[in-house]
Design a protein around this motif. Structure first.
Motif, PDB file in Angstrom:
ATOM      1  N   SER A 177       7.262  30.653  40.066  1.00 50.31           N
ATOM      2  CA  SER A 177       6.194  30.105  39.036  1.00 50.31           C
ATOM      3  C   SER A 177       5.897  28.828  39.220  1.00 50.31           C
ATOM      4  O   SER A 177       6.841  27.787  39.589  1.00 50.31           O
ATOM      5  N   ARG A 178       4.606  28.366  39.154  1.00 52.60           N
ATOM      6  CA  ARG A 178       4.229  27.128  39.229  1.00 52.60           C
ATOM      7  C   ARG A 178       4.287  26.215  37.919  1.00 52.60           C
ATOM      8  O   ARG A 178       4.311  25.019  37.927  1.00 52.60           O
ATOM      9  N   LEU A 179       4.616  26.912  37.061  1.00 53.43           N
ATOM     10  CA  LEU A 179       4.472  26.343  35.587  1.00 53.43           C
ATOM     11  C   LEU A 179       5.748  26.580  34.844  1.00 53.43           C
ATOM     12  O   LEU A 179       6.480  27.426  34.926  1.00 53.43           O
ATOM     13  N   ILE A 180       5.878  25.532  33.972  1.00 54.56           N
ATOM     14  CA  ILE A 180       7.139  25.590  33.117  1.00 54.56           C
ATOM     15  C   ILE A 180       6.266  25.412  31.563  1.00 54.56           C
ATOM     16  O   ILE A 180       5.207  24.758  31.513  1.00 54.56           O
ATOM     17  N   ALA A 181       7.146  25.873  30.532  1.00 54.02           N
ATOM     18  CA  ALA A 181       6.634  25.771  28.939  1.00 54.02           C
ATOM     19  C   ALA A 181       7.588  25.099  28.239  1.00 54.02           C
ATOM     20  O   ALA A 181       8.856  25.161  28.501  1.00 54.02           O
ATOM     21  N   GLU A 182       7.362  24.257  27.307  1.00 50.90           N
ATOM     22  CA  GLU A 182       8.205  23.473  26.314  1.00 50.90           C
ATOM     23  C   GLU A 182       8.835  24.648  25.674  1.00 50.90           C
ATOM     24  O   GLU A 182       8.479  25.771  25.460  1.00 50.90           O
ATOM     25  N   ILE A 183      10.006  24.129  25.107  1.00 52.56           N
ATOM     26  CA  ILE A 183      10.675  25.205  24.375  1.00 52.56           C
ATOM     27  C   ILE A 183      10.206  25.356  23.033  1.00 52.56           C
ATOM     28  O   ILE A 183       9.640  24.296  22.304  1.00 52.56           O
ATOM     29  N   PRO A 184       9.885  26.469  22.656  1.00 53.47           N
ATOM     30  CA  PRO A 184       9.279  26.788  21.231  1.00 53.47           C
ATOM     31  C   PRO A 184      10.122  26.050  20.152  1.00 53.47           C
ATOM     32  O   PRO A 184      11.331  26.228  20.003  1.00 53.47           O
ATOM     33  N   LYS A 185       9.360  25.863  19.048  1.00 51.57           N
ATOM     34  CA  LYS A 185      10.164  25.516  17.735  1.00 51.57           C
ATOM     35  C   LYS A 185      11.129  26.571  17.230  1.00 51.57           C
ATOM     36  O   LYS A 185      12.168  26.410  16.718  1.00 51.57           O
ATOM     37  N   THR A 203      -2.865  32.605  38.093  1.00 53.25           N
ATOM     38  CA  THR A 203      -2.156  31.505  37.204  1.00 53.25           C
ATOM     39  C   THR A 203      -1.862  32.064  35.722  1.00 53.25           C
ATOM     40  O   THR A 203      -0.842  31.688  35.367  1.00 53.25           O
ATOM     41  N   LEU A 204      -2.537  33.151  35.289  1.00 54.35           N
ATOM     42  CA  LEU A 204      -2.068  33.508  34.073  1.00 54.35           C
ATOM     43  C   LEU A 204      -0.846  34.348  34.225  1.00 54.35           C
ATOM     44  O   LEU A 204      -0.255  34.163  33.192  1.00 54.35           O
ATOM     45  N   ARG A 205      -0.660  34.860  35.364  1.00 51.98           N
ATOM     46  CA  ARG A 205       0.716  35.646  35.337  1.00 51.98           C
ATOM     47  C   ARG A 205       1.635  34.707  35.508  1.00 51.98           C
ATOM     48  O   ARG A 205       2.679  34.842  34.533  1.00 51.98           O
ATOM     49  N   SER A 206       1.422  33.620  36.336  1.00 58.18           N
ATOM     50  CA  SER A 206       2.682  32.423  36.200  1.00 58.18           C
ATOM     51  C   SER A 206       2.970  31.649  34.981  1.00 58.18           C
ATOM     52  O   SER A 206       3.804  31.725  34.360  1.00 58.18           O
ATOM     53  N   ALA A 207       1.709  31.442  34.042  1.00 65.73           N
ATOM     54  CA  ALA A 207       1.802  30.901  32.823  1.00 65.73           C
ATOM     55  C   ALA A 207       2.518  32.007  31.646  1.00 65.73           C
ATOM     56  O   ALA A 207       3.414  31.646  30.814  1.00 65.73           O
ATOM     57  N   ALA A 208       2.211  33.131  31.834  1.00 66.59           N
ATOM     58  CA  ALA A 208       2.795  34.158  30.879  1.00 66.59           C
ATOM     59  C   ALA A 208       4.182  34.484  31.180  1.00 66.59           C
ATOM     60  O   ALA A 208       5.015  34.403  30.181  1.00 66.59           O
ATOM     61  N   LEU A 209       4.728  34.384  32.437  1.00 69.84           N
ATOM     62  CA  LEU A 209       5.904  34.477  32.682  1.00 69.84           C
ATOM     63  C   LEU A 209       6.818  33.133  32.198  1.00 69.84           C
ATOM     64  O   LEU A 209       8.012  33.457  31.799  1.00 69.84           O
ATOM     65  N   ALA A 210       6.473  32.171  32.408  1.00 72.56           N
ATOM     66  CA  ALA A 210       7.022  30.633  32.018  1.00 72.56           C
ATOM     67  C   ALA A 210       7.205  30.923  30.586  1.00 72.56           C
ATOM     68  O   ALA A 210       8.072  30.382  29.941  1.00 72.56           O
ATOM     69  N   CYS A 211       6.018  31.242  29.769  1.00 69.95           N
ATOM     70  CA  CYS A 211       6.185  31.275  28.277  1.00 69.95           C
ATOM     71  C   CYS A 211       7.015  32.285  27.771  1.00 69.95           C
ATOM     72  O   CYS A 211       7.833  32.011  26.856  1.00 69.95           O
ATOM     73  N   PHE A 212       7.086  33.304  28.625  1.00 68.32           N
ATOM     74  CA  PHE A 212       7.845  34.472  27.966  1.00 68.32           C
ATOM     75  C   PHE A 212       9.383  34.081  28.247  1.00 68.32           C
ATOM     76  O   PHE A 212      10.328  34.465  27.479  1.00 68.32           O
ATOM     77  N   GLU A 213       9.800  33.505  29.449  1.00 66.19           N
ATOM     78  CA  GLU A 213      11.041  33.129  29.783  1.00 66.19           C
ATOM     79  C   GLU A 213      11.569  31.869  28.626  1.00 66.19           C
ATOM     80  O   GLU A 213      12.698  31.873  28.326  1.00 66.19           O
ATOM     81  N   ALA A 214      10.462  31.070  28.154  1.00 65.01           N
ATOM     82  CA  ALA A 214      11.002  29.971  27.236  1.00 65.01           C
ATOM     83  C   ALA A 214      11.179  30.683  25.903  1.00 65.01           C
ATOM     84  O   ALA A 214      11.573  29.698  25.217  1.00 65.01           O
ATOM     85  N   GLY A 215      10.669  31.813  25.620  1.00 66.55           N
ATOM     86  CA  GLY A 215      11.123  32.298  24.297  1.00 66.55           C
ATOM     87  C   GLY A 215       9.881  32.597  23.535  1.00 66.55           C
ATOM     88  O   GLY A 215      10.025  32.870  22.248  1.00 66.55           O
ATOM     89  N   TYR A 216       8.695  32.622  24.038  1.00 67.84           N
ATOM     90  CA  TYR A 216       7.581  32.786  23.307  1.00 67.84           C
ATOM     91  C   TYR A 216       7.016  33.958  23.138  1.00 67.84           C
ATOM     92  O   TYR A 216       7.387  35.021  24.229  1.00 67.84           O
ATOM     93  N   ASP A 217       6.232  34.511  22.147  1.00 65.14           N
ATOM     94  CA  ASP A 217       5.597  35.882  22.223  1.00 65.14           C
ATOM     95  C   ASP A 217       4.199  35.613  22.601  1.00 65.14           C
ATOM     96  O   ASP A 217       3.299  35.311  21.917  1.00 65.14           O
TER      97      ASP A 217
END
Length: 235
Positions: A177-185, A203-217
């Motif tokens: 994944s080229r992207l990382i997501a901030e930790i959700p509140k 790009t959307l695939r990478s973003a979705a996986l990064a957000c999914f791993e960070a704990g977002y829905d």
């Protein structure tokens, strides 16, 4: 007045280069014909497979990347024709509002724009997706149950990377994944991803996986336009 202004600041249509117009009436009409408001047809909705998960990312597009719409998007992104964002914002906002229904507990859905690399930002001077979302906010087009939040960032080694357009399909799909997501509140924070154009969906695939791993829905994604695959085969 138009003639006087053009003597001082000559301009031409961003699409057909007709003199004396930033965007001539004919081209504006064609762009609006190629963009759609909800309910969006089946040809503008698709799914992106997410590897290593049993999950598909639903994606909605306001139009198909071709003809005048494609030229308008390129002019907006690469030729500093910022005003074209005003033409796109209502269609993008309408698709976002449909994809982000009000939450039962009153928690807002985060509208997350795709980030720009340092190279793209230095070339363009602005972030196209964020500008469109800001235009939509100023016009009060986004629902009260949404909030724009740039929670996605490129990994350090990817910051100076080139644009997706210059890469081959396999190159876009390969690697981590080229992207990382901030930790959700809080765990399960609902978000929807927003981009201007999608081609392979990497790009959307990478973003979705990064957000999914960070704990977002991740509810889904919305793009202004998508590029049809070269084959006519529906699969």
């Amino acid at each position: 007045m138009r003639e006087t202004l053009n003597l001082l600041l000559p301009t031409s249509c961003a699409i057909c280069e007709r003199a004396d117009f930033r965007l001539c009436p004919e081209c504006r009409h064609k762009i609006h014909q190629q963009l759609f408001l909800p309910p969006l047809g089946d040809q503008l909705q698709f799914y992106i497979e997410l590897p290593s998960t049993q999950w598909q990312l639903p994606v909605s597009a306001s139009g198909i990347y071709s003809n005048e719409l494609a030229r308008a998007i390129l002019a907006y992104k690469n030729q500093q024709r910022h005003f074209l964002g005003q033409e796109f914002a209502p269609f993008l906002a309408a698709a976002i509002n449909i994809a982000c229904p009000p939450r039962v507990l009153g928690q807002p859905t985060l509208v997350v724009p795709m980030p720009s690399s340092v190279r793209a930002l230095s070339t363009r001077g602005y972030r196209p997706v964020e500008v469109m979302l800001k235009m939509a906010q100023r016009q009060r087009l986004l629902g009260e149950h949404t909030r724009t939040s740039p929670v996605l960032h490129y990994r350090f080694r990817q910051l100076l990377g080139g644009q997706q357009k210059s890469k081959t399909g396999p190159a876009r799909r390969s690697g981590d994944s080229r992207l990382i997501a901030e930790i959700p509140k809080y765990s399960g924070q609902p978000i929807i991803l927003v981009d201007d154009v999608t081609t392979t969906g990497s790009t959307l695939r990478s973003a979705a996986l990064a957000c999914f791993e960070a704990g977002y829905d991740v509810i889904g994604a919305v793009v202004l336009a998508f590029t049809k695959p070269p084959s006519d085969d529906e699969d």
